[in-house]
Design a protein around this motif. Sequence first.
Motif, PDB file in Angstrom:
ATOM      1  N   ASP A  48      47.644 -29.697  -7.219  1.00 13.34           N
ATOM      2  CA  ASP A  48      48.938 -29.193  -7.653  1.00 13.34           C
ATOM      3  C   ASP A  48      50.075 -30.062  -7.125  1.00 13.34           C
ATOM      4  O   ASP A  48      51.133 -30.182  -7.757  1.00 13.34           O
ATOM      5  N   SER A  49      49.862 -30.672  -5.954  1.00 13.13           N
ATOM      6  CA  SER A  49      50.893 -31.494  -5.318  1.00 13.13           C
ATOM      7  C   SER A  49      50.888 -32.933  -5.810  1.00 13.13           C
ATOM      8  O   SER A  49      51.718 -33.730  -5.365  1.00 13.13           O
ATOM      9  N   ALA A  50      49.962 -33.281  -6.708  1.00 12.57           N
ATOM     10  CA  ALA A  50      49.834 -34.665  -7.164  1.00 12.57           C
ATOM     11  C   ALA A  50      50.933 -35.068  -8.140  1.00 12.57           C
ATOM     12  O   ALA A  50      51.090 -36.247  -8.451  1.00 12.57           O
ATOM     13  N   GLY A  51      51.693 -34.088  -8.646  1.00 15.40           N
ATOM     14  CA  GLY A  51      52.823 -34.393  -9.509  1.00 15.40           C
ATOM     15  C   GLY A  51      52.521 -34.373 -10.997  1.00 15.40           C
ATOM     16  O   GLY A  51      53.401 -34.668 -11.807  1.00 15.40           O
ATOM     17  N   GLY A  52      51.301 -34.009 -11.371  1.00 16.75           N
ATOM     18  CA  GLY A  52      50.962 -33.930 -12.779  1.00 16.75           C
ATOM     19  C   GLY A  52      51.457 -32.634 -13.407  1.00 16.75           C
ATOM     20  O   GLY A  52      51.833 -31.692 -12.712  1.00 16.75           O
ATOM     21  N   PRO A  53      51.476 -32.554 -14.735  1.00 15.19           N
ATOM     22  CA  PRO A  53      51.869 -31.320 -15.415  1.00 15.19           C
ATOM     23  C   PRO A  53      50.967 -30.151 -15.027  1.00 15.19           C
ATOM     24  O   PRO A  53      49.758 -30.327 -14.858  1.00 15.19           O
ATOM     25  N   ASP A  54      51.569 -28.987 -14.892  1.00 15.86           N
ATOM     26  CA  ASP A  54      50.860 -27.784 -14.445  1.00 15.86           C
ATOM     27  C   ASP A  54      51.291 -26.624 -15.330  1.00 15.86           C
ATOM     28  O   ASP A  54      52.485 -26.388 -15.507  1.00 15.86           O
ATOM     29  N   CYS A  55      50.323 -25.906 -15.892  1.00 15.89           N
ATOM     30  CA  CYS A  55      50.593 -24.779 -16.787  1.00 15.89           C
ATOM     31  C   CYS A  55      49.992 -23.512 -16.191  1.00 15.89           C
ATOM     32  O   CYS A  55      48.778 -23.425 -16.004  1.00 15.89           O
ATOM     33  N   SER A  56      50.843 -22.547 -15.859  1.00 17.88           N
ATOM     34  CA  SER A  56      50.397 -21.258 -15.320  1.00 17.88           C
ATOM     35  C   SER A  56      50.584 -20.186 -16.379  1.00 17.88           C
ATOM     36  O   SER A  56      51.686 -20.038 -16.930  1.00 17.88           O
ATOM     37  N   ILE A  57      49.526 -19.421 -16.642  1.00 16.31           N
ATOM     38  CA  ILE A  57      49.620 -18.382 -17.671  1.00 16.31           C
ATOM     39  C   ILE A  57      48.979 -17.094 -17.177  1.00 16.31           C
ATOM     40  O   ILE A  57      48.190 -17.082 -16.229  1.00 16.31           O
ATOM     41  N   ALA A  58      49.346 -15.997 -17.830  1.00 17.58           N
ATOM     42  CA  ALA A  58      48.648 -14.720 -17.672  1.00 17.58           C
ATOM     43  C   ALA A  58      48.405 -14.175 -19.068  1.00 17.58           C
ATOM     44  O   ALA A  58      49.260 -14.295 -19.959  1.00 17.58           O
ATOM     45  N   LEU A  59      47.239 -13.576 -19.262  1.00 14.36           N
ATOM     46  CA  LEU A  59      46.763 -13.228 -20.599  1.00 14.36           C
ATOM     47  C   LEU A  59      46.224 -11.808 -20.631  1.00 14.36           C
ATOM     48  O   LEU A  59      45.576 -11.365 -19.673  1.00 14.36           O
ATOM     49  N   HIS A  60      46.506 -11.078 -21.730  1.00 11.61           N
ATOM     50  CA  HIS A  60      45.783  -9.848 -22.035  1.00 11.61           C
ATOM     51  C   HIS A  60      44.529 -10.253 -22.818  1.00 11.61           C
ATOM     52  O   HIS A  60      44.643 -10.625 -23.997  1.00 11.61           O
ATOM     53  N   PRO A  61      43.355 -10.230 -22.214  1.00 11.60           N
ATOM     54  CA  PRO A  61      42.175 -10.817 -22.870  1.00 11.60           C
ATOM     55  C   PRO A  61      41.726 -10.095 -24.133  1.00 11.60           C
ATOM     56  O   PRO A  61      41.186 -10.730 -25.041  1.00 11.60           O
ATOM     57  N   ASN A  62      41.936  -8.794 -24.227  1.00 14.05           N
ATOM     58  CA  ASN A  62      41.475  -8.066 -25.414  1.00 14.05           C
ATOM     59  C   ASN A  62      42.267  -8.432 -26.671  1.00 14.05           C
ATOM     60  O   ASN A  62      41.739  -8.413 -27.783  1.00 14.05           O
ATOM     61  N   SER A  63      43.536  -8.771 -26.485  1.00 13.54           N
ATOM     62  CA  SER A  63      44.390  -9.110 -27.623  1.00 13.54           C
ATOM     63  C   SER A  63      44.774 -10.582 -27.658  1.00 13.54           C
ATOM     64  O   SER A  63      45.439 -11.025 -28.593  1.00 13.54           O
ATOM     65  N   ASP A  64      44.369 -11.348 -26.631  1.00 15.96           N
ATOM     66  CA  ASP A  64      44.760 -12.753 -26.499  1.00 15.96           C
ATOM     67  C   ASP A  64      46.278 -12.914 -26.466  1.00 15.96           C
ATOM     68  O   ASP A  64      46.828 -13.912 -26.960  1.00 15.96           O
ATOM     69  N   ARG A  65      46.960 -11.952 -25.887  1.00 15.60           N
ATOM     70  CA  ARG A  65      48.426 -11.982 -25.819  1.00 15.60           C
ATOM     71  C   ARG A  65      48.873 -12.575 -24.485  1.00 15.60           C
ATOM     72  O   ARG A  65      48.479 -12.104 -23.424  1.00 15.60           O
ATOM     73  N   LEU A  66      49.703 -13.606 -24.557  1.00 10.96           N
ATOM     74  CA  LEU A  66      50.240 -14.214 -23.343  1.00 10.96           C
ATOM     75  C   LEU A  66      51.383 -13.362 -22.797  1.00 10.96           C
ATOM     76  O   LEU A  66      52.306 -13.008 -23.534  1.00 10.96           O
ATOM     77  N   VAL A  67      51.320 -13.048 -21.516  1.00  9.59           N
ATOM     78  CA  VAL A  67      52.415 -12.317 -20.871  1.00  9.59           C
ATOM     79  C   VAL A  67      53.126 -13.198 -19.841  1.00  9.59           C
ATOM     80  O   VAL A  67      54.110 -12.773 -19.242  1.00  9.59           O
ATOM     81  N   LEU A  68      52.618 -14.398 -19.652  1.00 10.38           N
ATOM     82  CA  LEU A  68      53.275 -15.390 -18.798  1.00 10.38           C
ATOM     83  C   LEU A  68      52.873 -16.773 -19.284  1.00 10.38           C
ATOM     84  O   LEU A  68      51.697 -17.027 -19.555  1.00 10.38           O
ATOM     85  N   LEU A  69      53.850 -17.672 -19.390  1.00  6.42           N
ATOM     86  CA  LEU A  69      53.591 -19.079 -19.681  1.00  6.42           C
ATOM     87  C   LEU A  69      54.686 -19.884 -19.012  1.00  6.42           C
ATOM     88  O   LEU A  69      55.853 -19.805 -19.393  1.00  6.42           O
ATOM     89  N   GLN A  70      54.306 -20.655 -17.987  1.00  7.93           N
ATOM     90  CA  GLN A  70      55.258 -21.495 -17.279  1.00  7.93           C
ATOM     91  C   GLN A  70      54.681 -22.901 -17.133  1.00  7.93           C
ATOM     92  O   GLN A  70      53.510 -23.052 -16.765  1.00  7.93           O
ATOM     93  N   MET A  71      55.502 -23.905 -17.405  1.00  6.93           N
ATOM     94  CA  MET A  71      55.112 -25.299 -17.203  1.00  6.93           C
ATOM     95  C   MET A  71      56.202 -26.012 -16.424  1.00  6.93           C
ATOM     96  O   MET A  71      57.396 -25.717 -16.604  1.00  6.93           O
ATOM     97  N   ASP A  72      55.793 -26.943 -15.559  1.00  2.79           N
ATOM     98  CA  ASP A  72      56.776 -27.652 -14.753  1.00  2.79           C
ATOM     99  C   ASP A  72      56.990 -29.088 -15.207  1.00  2.79           C
ATOM    100  O   ASP A  72      57.650 -29.869 -14.527  1.00  2.79           O
ATOM    101  N   SER A  73      56.432 -29.470 -16.373  1.00  2.00           N
ATOM    102  CA  SER A  73      56.601 -30.829 -16.883  1.00  2.00           C
ATOM    103  C   SER A  73      56.294 -30.841 -18.372  1.00  2.00           C
ATOM    104  O   SER A  73      55.793 -29.862 -18.913  1.00  2.00           O
ATOM    105  N   ARG A  74      56.560 -31.966 -19.011  1.00  2.00           N
ATOM    106  CA  ARG A  74      56.291 -32.090 -20.445  1.00  2.00           C
ATOM    107  C   ARG A  74      54.946 -32.761 -20.680  1.00  2.00           C
ATOM    108  O   ARG A  74      54.468 -33.545 -19.867  1.00  2.00           O
TER     109      ARG A  74
END
Length: 244
Positions: free
Chosen positions: A174-200
């Motif tokens: 995580d500290s290497a400086g590469g893009p990082d995508c953090s998500i949280a998901l409702h698995p039964n519906s595949d609905r994202l309730v969190l999506l955060q990225m710190d780079s493009r």
Amino acid sequence: MEYVTPEGLRIDGRRPKELRRLDCSLDVLQSADGSAVFQMGNTKVLAAVFGPHEVEVRNQMKEDKAIIKCEYAMAAFSTGERRKRGKSDRRSQELSLVIKAALEQTVMVELLPRTQIDVYVQVLQADGGTRVAAINAAVLALASAGVPLRDLAAGCAAGYLEGHSLLDLNFQEDSAGGPDCSIALHPNSDRLVLLQMDSRLPMDTFEAVLNLAQDGCRAVASFMRQRLLEHTRKLAMARGAVRA
């Protein structure tokens, strides 16, 4: 530093698409209505839930749903850095709001009008992925408190280093400086309730990283569901509702 060897192994010995070891314990605090410890590798998070109970500040009460209060903090001993991390820490405030937003989409708040649910999350040990581990711990604590949920919200992160999509980054990755995508998901519906990225990322690479994170969430959700079933069965056996 080489983060993926020619043999396809990461610095901790995992494959690129492999989760760290998962573990959890439920009802760890007698004083809370629900509590849980969730562990992803060396990241360890404690969550405690109090409520539903009467709203403490009357003008914040919602006639048609419950309100959720969330507080995230890192224990002073959670990392090797000897510095204080208090409630006033800006990052803690930001992550408190992030976790709250995910929980508000997960709890069936409309079934609990004019009430308040307090969620306290503390990182006991930090080695990457603290925000998603915190969501997992909070959801388990809510379930153990008997709070009605639309679905399990399971969190996981993925990143991109040295041309590889990597699941469930540890602190070094995580500290290497590469893009990082953090998500949280409702698995039964595949609905994202969190999506955060710190780079493009280029769109095709982003889709690969996102899909990997979603697969991780589904695996985490399966683990959480199994542990909740085991815990429920133990409680039922202790109360004589079922036989061994």
